[in-house]
Design an enzyme around this catalytic site. Structure first.
Site, short mmCIF file in Angstrom:
data_model
loop_
_atom_site.label_atom_id
_atom_site.label_comp_id
_atom_site.label_asym_id
_atom_site.label_seq_id
_atom_site.Cartn_x
_atom_site.Cartn_y
_atom_site.Cartn_z
N HIS A 253 69.79 70.92 18.36
CA HIS A 253 68.41 70.64 19.26
C HIS A 253 68.82 69.31 19.36
O HIS A 253 69.22 68.36 18.72
CB HIS A 253 67.38 70.93 18.26
CG HIS A 253 66.90 72.48 18.33
ND1 HIS A 253 65.70 72.94 18.71
CD2 HIS A 253 67.66 73.38 17.88
CE1 HIS A 253 65.71 74.17 18.40
NE2 HIS A 253 66.80 74.64 18.10
N HIS B 111 74.65 75.05 16.33
CA HIS B 111 73.42 75.16 16.94
C HIS B 111 72.52 73.89 16.80
O HIS B 111 71.97 73.32 15.90
CB HIS B 111 72.55 76.19 16.41
CG HIS B 111 71.34 76.73 16.89
ND1 HIS B 111 71.02 77.67 17.82
CD2 HIS B 111 69.84 76.03 16.89
CE1 HIS B 111 69.51 77.62 18.18
NE2 HIS B 111 69.23 76.59 17.47
N ARG C 277 65.93 83.50 23.44
CA ARG C 277 65.54 83.76 22.36
C ARG C 277 64.74 82.48 21.68
O ARG C 277 63.91 82.20 21.96
CB ARG C 277 66.33 84.45 21.27
CG ARG C 277 65.79 84.86 19.90
CD ARG C 277 65.44 83.89 19.00
NE ARG C 277 66.71 83.13 18.60
CZ ARG C 277 66.61 82.10 17.75
NH1 ARG C 277 65.17 81.56 17.49
NH2 ARG C 277 67.68 81.17 17.40
N ASN D 238 66.36 72.93 22.55
CA ASN D 238 67.83 73.14 22.27
C ASN D 238 68.56 72.10 23.03
O ASN D 238 67.90 71.86 24.21
CB ASN D 238 68.19 74.64 22.77
CG ASN D 238 67.70 75.68 21.91
OD1 ASN D 238 68.22 75.97 20.85
ND2 ASN D 238 66.41 76.07 22.19
N CYS E 9 60.20 72.23 19.15
CA CYS E 9 60.02 72.32 17.61
C CYS E 9 58.52 71.91 17.48
O CYS E 9 57.89 70.82 17.99
CB CYS E 9 60.79 71.26 17.21
SG CYS E 9 60.59 70.89 15.45
#
Lengths: 312, 312
Positions: A211, A209, A17, A251, A242
């Protein structure tokens, strides 16, 4: 050997995803299914398999239904779908997702840019999703994007994040994700906020989560882990990115995280050699190198032949 | 505002030495001098400017004398030269180095591969250097390469490292560096060893040298910092690398480290915008991208224009 499972770190693999959504070249549905099927055998208990948003907004993931229907489900693995609203939820349910991940940004500006609506409109949309799934066995997780900073607004008030957590819990969400959408978090901030949030919900219901946009992804994982967090999103190869930081990492990289845990003696249940094999096939599939380090450097135990000193 | 300088983190910039030594293309002497001169104005108190080893072993740094003689020295900056033996020490002294950094590996195999001699022969060579500089004002630092793991031998016995630290201290070294030469360290190991070593020498005399080969460089800095370490080597842009891990990152990236410190409120005295300007000129000088992240992503405070929602 008795293992303390309260120390175990749970990795939710999000490459299908959050990783693939930004890829410039189309990845065939069969390749997406093959990736998820390989990941399903590597020891993950949770895989975010796709998103059900407008195909215009994210064309790379427009085949969500076909992907979810095509994967070979492994028992014990929860397959998650990101959804922005009721329409997405209906599609994800029909495709057989085990969990819906609803996303709203802490930053109004980012939510308008990302979701084309105000935070209030997002929360109202979540209410209609909650209404729809009542009585169904599907799980509900709600994410707070830009928890640790917004690329438009800058700093985000921590009280506002805690307030959203409370709102999510009152709405009946079973899990909450704090997302550092553009890699602005730092370890001290992470520890402070994770401690506050863990006074409101159990560690098993909280996901972080991160990055690696500014190189701090794994530092933030360790800071959150020390503060009691146990569930983390990561993407094999460090896939993702990004739109506001071209060239920067995406990520946090799953195999780099698993290697870190292996080296520190933190149990993840994930097969590192298997994961490295998956990661090393990605550049050929996607047509570019990936930021993950361990796939290039090898594990600590992958020793090198001793040089022939007679040549020196 | 009263600042607690015991919390201050000292960065020793090593790009002119550990960064450039592995560059495949020749960097002109004038460009090396310009890089060091720019770094001298960015707030560093220590810069490793080059090495005085055999030009056959490291041709990229064969112009060490010209570089040291050409730089514009800033007061308060210590210019360090890496030397393997008496011959290198003589050359570094003649070129005006303020500090000599002697290097030996904890691993016998790595020392043979790197220095073409046994550890015992390295220590004997160091003795002749110590003899030679007695009475001179030059400082002496001694590094332990492969402290946290060896690419040939694997794990390194911590007792052996501590033993080498004791030997260095008995010899009269003023500073000691623990080097993770090929990025094999993990945070728990770092904390354990730093605590042991800091029971033997003050924090001001201990430097940690991490590579980001497996993505753990900054995690290891934070672990060492928490254990009391205060001095760290880093290279602008994340320059450097490892011949055993092509494609993997090199030294930890100075501007990523300084950004981490700035975000966490840890004083470094280094000007991040100035450093980013230096880093962003490197790809043109060297002909390739560098692994540093903040130079690509920008600082947290570099906000992006708010999108025009009327288009959505």
């Amino acid at each position: 050997m008795i293992r303390d499972f309260s120390e175990r770190l749970i990795v939710q693999e999000v490459s299908p995803r959050d990783g693939l959504q930004i890829e410039p070249s189309w990845v065939e549905t069969a390749d997406k299914i093959a990736l998820i099927d390989e990941l399903s055998l590597a020891g993950f208990s949770r895989i975010e398999g796709g998103s059900f948003v407008s195909p215009k907004a994210i064309p790379a993931l427009r085949d969500g239904e076909a992907v979810f229907r095509g994967i070979r489900r492994q028992s014990g693995v929860i397959y998650v779908a990101l959804v922005p609203n009721l329409k997405g939820a209906e599609r994800a349910l029909a495709a057989g997702a085990d969990e819906l991940n609803l996303v709203m940004s802490a930053s109004q500006t980012h939510n308008r840019a990302n979701m084309r609506m105000s935070c209030e409109a997002s929360l109202a949309a979540f209410d209609t999703v909650l209404e729809r799934v009542r009585g169904e066995s599907v799980l509900l997780n709600a994410s707070i994007a830009t928890t640790f900073g917004c690329p438009f607004e800058g700093a985000i008030d921590e009280d506002r994040v805690v307030q959203i957590v409370d709102t999510y819990l009152e709405m009946g969400m079973q899990g909450i994700t704090l997302a550092d959408t553009t890699g602005m978090a730092n370890p001290r901030q992470v520890q402070r906020l994770v401690k506050r949030v863990l006074s409101r919900l159990p560690a098993a219901a909280l996901t972080l989560h991160f990055h690696n946009t500014r190189g701090l992804g794994l530092c933030n994982v360790l800071a959150a882990y020390e503060a009691g967090a146990r569930r983390f999103d990561a993407a094999v190869g460090g896939l993702g990115g990004c739109p506001f930081a071209p060239g920067a990492s995406g990520n946090i990289c799953t195999e780099d995280l698993v290697n870190l845990c292996d080296q520190m003696g933190i149990e993840t249940g994930i097969d590192l050699p298997g994961l490295l094999a998956i990661s090393r096939r990605l550049p050929a599939l996607l047509g570019h190198e990936l930021p993950g380090q361990v796939a290039k450097a090898g594990r600590n135990c992958d020793l090198h032949p001793i040089p022939d000193f007679s040549l020196g």
